[in-house]
Motif scaffolding. Structure first.
Motif, PDB file in Angstrom:
ATOM      1  N   GLY A 131      92.737  84.584  20.723  1.00  0.00           N
ATOM      2  CA  GLY A 131      93.270  85.393  19.625  1.00  0.00           C
ATOM      3  C   GLY A 131      92.230  86.315  18.995  1.00  0.00           C
ATOM      4  N   ILE A 132      91.032  86.367  19.618  1.00  0.00           N
ATOM      5  CA  ILE A 132      89.931  87.128  19.006  1.00  0.00           C
ATOM      6  C   ILE A 132      89.724  88.471  19.726  1.00  0.00           C
ATOM      7  N   GLY A 133      89.703  89.527  18.935  1.00  0.00           N
ATOM      8  CA  GLY A 133      89.387  90.852  19.465  1.00  0.00           C
ATOM      9  C   GLY A 133      88.107  91.364  18.813  1.00  0.00           C
ATOM     10  N   ALA A 134      87.646  92.536  19.257  1.00  0.00           N
ATOM     11  CA  ALA A 134      86.414  93.121  18.687  1.00  0.00           C
ATOM     12  C   ALA A 134      86.679  94.557  18.247  1.00  0.00           C
ATOM     13  N   LEU A 135      85.966  94.961  17.197  1.00  0.00           N
ATOM     14  CA  LEU A 135      86.111  96.317  16.649  1.00  0.00           C
ATOM     15  C   LEU A 135      84.740  96.865  16.280  1.00  0.00           C
TER      16      LEU A 135
ATOM     17  N   ASP B 188      73.964 100.319  10.556  1.00  0.00           N
ATOM     18  CA  ASP B 188      74.880 101.392  10.152  1.00  0.00           C
ATOM     19  C   ASP B 188      76.323 101.040  10.501  1.00  0.00           C
ATOM     20  N   ALA B 189      76.486 100.061  11.384  1.00  0.00           N
ATOM     21  CA  ALA B 189      77.817  99.642  11.840  1.00  0.00           C
ATOM     22  C   ALA B 189      77.644  98.292  12.516  1.00  0.00           C
ATOM     23  N   ALA B 190      78.766  97.670  12.871  1.00  0.00           N
ATOM     24  CA  ALA B 190      78.671  96.393  13.596  1.00  0.00           C
ATOM     25  C   ALA B 190      79.840  96.238  14.544  1.00  0.00           C
ATOM     26  N   ILE B 191      79.574  95.478  15.605  1.00  0.00           N
ATOM     27  CA  ILE B 191      80.666  95.003  16.450  1.00  0.00           C
ATOM     28  C   ILE B 191      81.153  93.730  15.755  1.00  0.00           C
ATOM     29  N   VAL B 192      82.390  93.776  15.266  1.00  0.00           N
ATOM     30  CA  VAL B 192      82.925  92.665  14.469  1.00  0.00           C
ATOM     31  C   VAL B 192      83.999  91.943  15.279  1.00  0.00           C
ATOM     32  N   PHE B 193      83.819  90.630  15.412  1.00  0.00           N
ATOM     33  CA  PHE B 193      84.795  89.810  16.120  1.00  0.00           C
ATOM     34  C   PHE B 193      85.759  89.247  15.083  1.00  0.00           C
ATOM     35  N   ALA B 194      87.058  89.485  15.311  1.00  0.00           N
ATOM     36  CA  ALA B 194      88.052  89.103  14.303  1.00  0.00           C
ATOM     37  C   ALA B 194      89.326  88.608  14.973  1.00  0.00           C
TER      38      ALA B 194
ATOM     39  N   GLY C 130      90.402  90.038  23.996  1.00  0.00           N
ATOM     40  CA  GLY C 130      89.227  90.025  24.882  1.00  0.00           C
ATOM     41  C   GLY C 130      87.880  89.886  24.189  1.00  0.00           C
ATOM     42  N   GLY C 131      87.879  89.758  22.850  1.00  0.00           N
ATOM     43  CA  GLY C 131      86.615  89.775  22.113  1.00  0.00           C
ATOM     44  C   GLY C 131      85.692  88.605  22.421  1.00  0.00           C
ATOM     45  N   PHE C 132      86.271  87.414  22.523  1.00  0.00           N
ATOM     46  CA  PHE C 132      85.442  86.218  22.704  1.00  0.00           C
ATOM     47  C   PHE C 132      84.686  86.280  24.034  1.00  0.00           C
ATOM     48  N   ILE C 133      85.377  86.752  25.058  1.00  0.00           N
ATOM     49  CA  ILE C 133      84.733  86.873  26.386  1.00  0.00           C
ATOM     50  C   ILE C 133      83.564  87.865  26.303  1.00  0.00           C
ATOM     51  N   GLN C 134      83.778  88.979  25.565  1.00  0.00           N
ATOM     52  CA  GLN C 134      82.686  89.968  25.415  1.00  0.00           C
ATOM     53  C   GLN C 134      81.465  89.320  24.768  1.00  0.00           C
TER      54      GLN C 134
ATOM     55  N   ARG D  83      89.446  99.494   6.276  1.00  0.00           N
ATOM     56  CA  ARG D  83      90.356 100.169   7.209  1.00  0.00           C
ATOM     57  C   ARG D  83      89.546 100.805   8.348  1.00  0.00           C
ATOM     58  N   VAL D  84      89.907 100.455   9.570  1.00  0.00           N
ATOM     59  CA  VAL D  84      89.177 100.937  10.753  1.00  0.00           C
ATOM     60  C   VAL D  84      90.189 101.566  11.705  1.00  0.00           C
ATOM     61  N   PRO D  85      89.945 102.768  12.223  1.00  0.00           N
ATOM     62  CA  PRO D  85      90.899 103.377  13.164  1.00  0.00           C
ATOM     63  C   PRO D  85      91.130 102.470  14.378  1.00  0.00           C
ATOM     64  N   ALA D  86      92.363 102.438  14.866  1.00  0.00           N
ATOM     65  CA  ALA D  86      92.686 101.576  16.021  1.00  0.00           C
ATOM     66  C   ALA D  86      91.840 101.958  17.238  1.00  0.00           C
ATOM     67  N   GLU D  87      91.421 103.230  17.316  1.00  0.00           N
ATOM     68  CA  GLU D  87      90.604 103.633  18.481  1.00  0.00           C
ATOM     69  C   GLU D  87      89.212 102.980  18.455  1.00  0.00           C
ATOM     70  N   ASN D  88      88.859 102.320  17.338  1.00  0.00           N
ATOM     71  CA  ASN D  88      87.571 101.603  17.277  1.00  0.00           C
ATOM     72  C   ASN D  88      87.655 100.206  17.887  1.00  0.00           C
ATOM     73  N   ARG D  89      88.878  99.814  18.330  1.00  0.00           N
ATOM     74  CA  ARG D  89      88.984  98.494  18.970  1.00  0.00           C
ATOM     75  C   ARG D  89      88.250  98.533  20.307  1.00  0.00           C
ATOM     76  N   LEU D  90      87.548  97.441  20.601  1.00  0.00           N
ATOM     77  CA  LEU D  90      86.754  97.371  21.834  1.00  0.00           C
ATOM     78  C   LEU D  90      87.469  96.431  22.798  1.00  0.00           C
ATOM     79  N   GLY D  91      88.081  96.987  23.831  1.00  0.00           N
ATOM     80  CA  GLY D  91      88.870  96.164  24.749  1.00  0.00           C
ATOM     81  C   GLY D  91      90.211  95.816  24.124  1.00  0.00           C
ATOM     82  N   ASP D  92      90.881  94.783  24.664  1.00  0.00           N
ATOM     83  CA  ASP D  92      92.204  94.458  24.131  1.00  0.00           C
ATOM     84  C   ASP D  92      92.102  93.414  23.005  1.00  0.00           C
ATOM     85  N   GLU D  93      93.245  93.098  22.426  1.00  0.00           N
ATOM     86  CA  GLU D  93      93.245  92.237  21.226  1.00  0.00           C
ATOM     87  C   GLU D  93      92.827  90.801  21.508  1.00  0.00           C
TER      88      GLU D  93
END
Ligand SMILES: Cc1cc2nc3c(=O)[nH]c(=O)nc-3n(C[C@H](O)[C@H](O)[C@H](O)COP(=O)(O)OP(=O)(O)OC[C@H]3O[C@@H](n4cnc5c(N)ncnc54)[C@H](O)[C@@H]3O)c2cc1C
Length: 368
Positions: free
Chosen positions: A163-167, A148-154, A212-216, A200-210
């Motif tokens: 340079g990778i964050g998650a949403l 229904d949704a995904a954690i997307v690394f971008a 921090g995605g790769f570490i997650q 288009r994804v609301p900014a509040e859907n970002r997971l951690g900072d811009e």
């Protein structure tokens, strides 16, 4: 878990390999067992399990249907990342639905041009006012067809891993399209590609900072690799148990084949390697539960578990003779299924590169 695997999962293992979609009610059933909320905090309806408990659930359910353990893996990862990094609004909206089995959340890291070298990914999430626009293609995504949704690394802020964050990206946007693969195994999971075309994804859907995605992602791999090892161990142990019984019944040259050492010694060897893989995986999960380093143990477990399982199940096919090669028996499906996670979450080559890196130090390795 063992009872559920035997009574509910094993009788229908082949069914979801042969085209029947996995019913949504079954995911809710797993939720009632506490499976989908293993890493969801109690306030959102989760079970707050330890990592060792997640491993036990994976090993036991794999004895019935290896593929059902994919729900354990993906739900543990989503529970951890959302509860650790999501905004309060996203936690309120998604964690209860994850725990109740109402929503399934995929993990979108791999791309057509970036697998082992995931830090080379090219999907972008570009800030536009109070939202992000996500564009790119993700490949080989477990549950692509049913999530229904995904954690997307971008890529959010420049080159390389930093340079990778998650949403968290819901899949109901018209800019999301999916293609399901025709896979060797793990067919229940509807693995496939997911393409994001200016979603288009609301900014509040970002997971951690811009940055921090790769570490997650890597932190999730560090325990999921041990969970994968236990899924493989469960499927192999069940196969070996069935083969022990068969070897007592089947006679050749006037005696049960169990009395031929060529048979019983093979089983003894595979039981030993599977027991070793099991202990390594639980050692890793115990370290994780205690907050101690476990990257090397995770890579060791992920290398040994699927390999030992594939070899054991292959031997079970041979030891059953022609009947083992038949689709009426579960062995060929188990073998096809475990091969998938020899690759998924990191190939054997990458696991060995990690073990070497953790042993020799980063200055002695090309794999950072
Ligand atoms: C069943 C399954 C489920 C999956 N589920 C997901 C999912 O849910 N989400 C997700 O994001 N991804 C998922 N994946 C993707 C998976 O993580 C990647 O396939 C994996 O990381 C390898 O990447 P690749 O396939 O692009 O291979 P490549 O990176 O292209 O590698 C090709 C070959 O080269 C070898 N190789 C590469 N680099 C080196 C090196 N430095 N040294 C030695 N050998 C090397 C590899 O071991 C491999 O054999 C899944 C894959 C499978 C098979």
């Amino acid at each position: 878990m063992r009872r559920y695997a035997a009574d509910r999962l094993r009788p229908e293992y082949a069914r979801y390999d042969r085209g029947t979609p996995y019913p949504r009610e079954r995911i809710r059933e797993l939720a009632e067992l506490g499976i989908t909320g293993l890493r969801v905090p109690g306030e959102f309806g989760g079970t707050e399990a330890t990592y060792v408990m997640g491993g036990i659930a994976a090993e036991e359910l794999a004895r019935g249907d290896y593929n059902v353990t994919l729900f354990i893996q993906l739900c543990m990862i989503a529970g951890d990342i959302l509860s650790g990094y999501a905004s309060s609004a996203v936690k309120q909206q998604w964690l209860p639905k994850l725990a109740s089995g109402e929503s399934l959340i995929a993990f979108c890291l791999t791309e057509p041009g970036a697998g082992s070298d995931a830090a080379a990914l090219t999907t972008t999430a570009t800030r536009d006012g109070d939202s992000y626009l996500v564009t790119g293609e993700k490949a080989s995504i477990t549950f692509a067809g049913m999530a229904d949704a995904a954690i997307v690394f971008a890529r959010m802020s420049g080159k390389g891993a930093r340079g990778i964050g998650a949403l968290l990206v819901p899949f109901d946007d018209p800019g999301v399209s999916r293609r399901i693969y025709s896979s060797l195994g793990e067919r229940l999971s509807q693995r496939g590609s997911v393409t994001f075309d200016g979603v288009r994804v609301p900014a509040e859907n970002r997971l951690g900072d811009e940055s921090g995605g790769f570490i997650q992602a890597m932190t999730a791999f560090d325990y999921n690799r041990a969970i994968i090892a236990l899924c493989c161990v469960g499927a192999a142990q069940q196969s070996l148990d069935e083969t022990v019984e068969y070897a007592k019944q089947r006679h050749t040259f006037g005696k049960p084949i169990a009395k031929h050492e060529g048979v019983s010694f093979q089983i003894a060897e595979h039981l030993t390697l599977i027991a070793a893989a099991r202990l390594l995986a639980y050692q890793c999960l115990t370290l994780r539960d205690r907050g101690l380093p476990h990257t090397k143990e995770a890579a060791m477990a992920k290398w040994l578990g699927p390999k030992a399982a594939a070899e054991a199940i292959h031997a079970c096919i041979i030891l059953h003779g022609w009947t083992g090669y038949d689709q009426d028996m579960p062995f060929e499906q188990r073998l096809r299924d475990v091969i998938g996670l020899e690759i998924g979450d990191g190939t054997p080559e990458i696991m060995k590169a990690i073990i070497a890196r953790e042993t020799f130090g980063r200055e002695f390795t090309a794999y950072k």
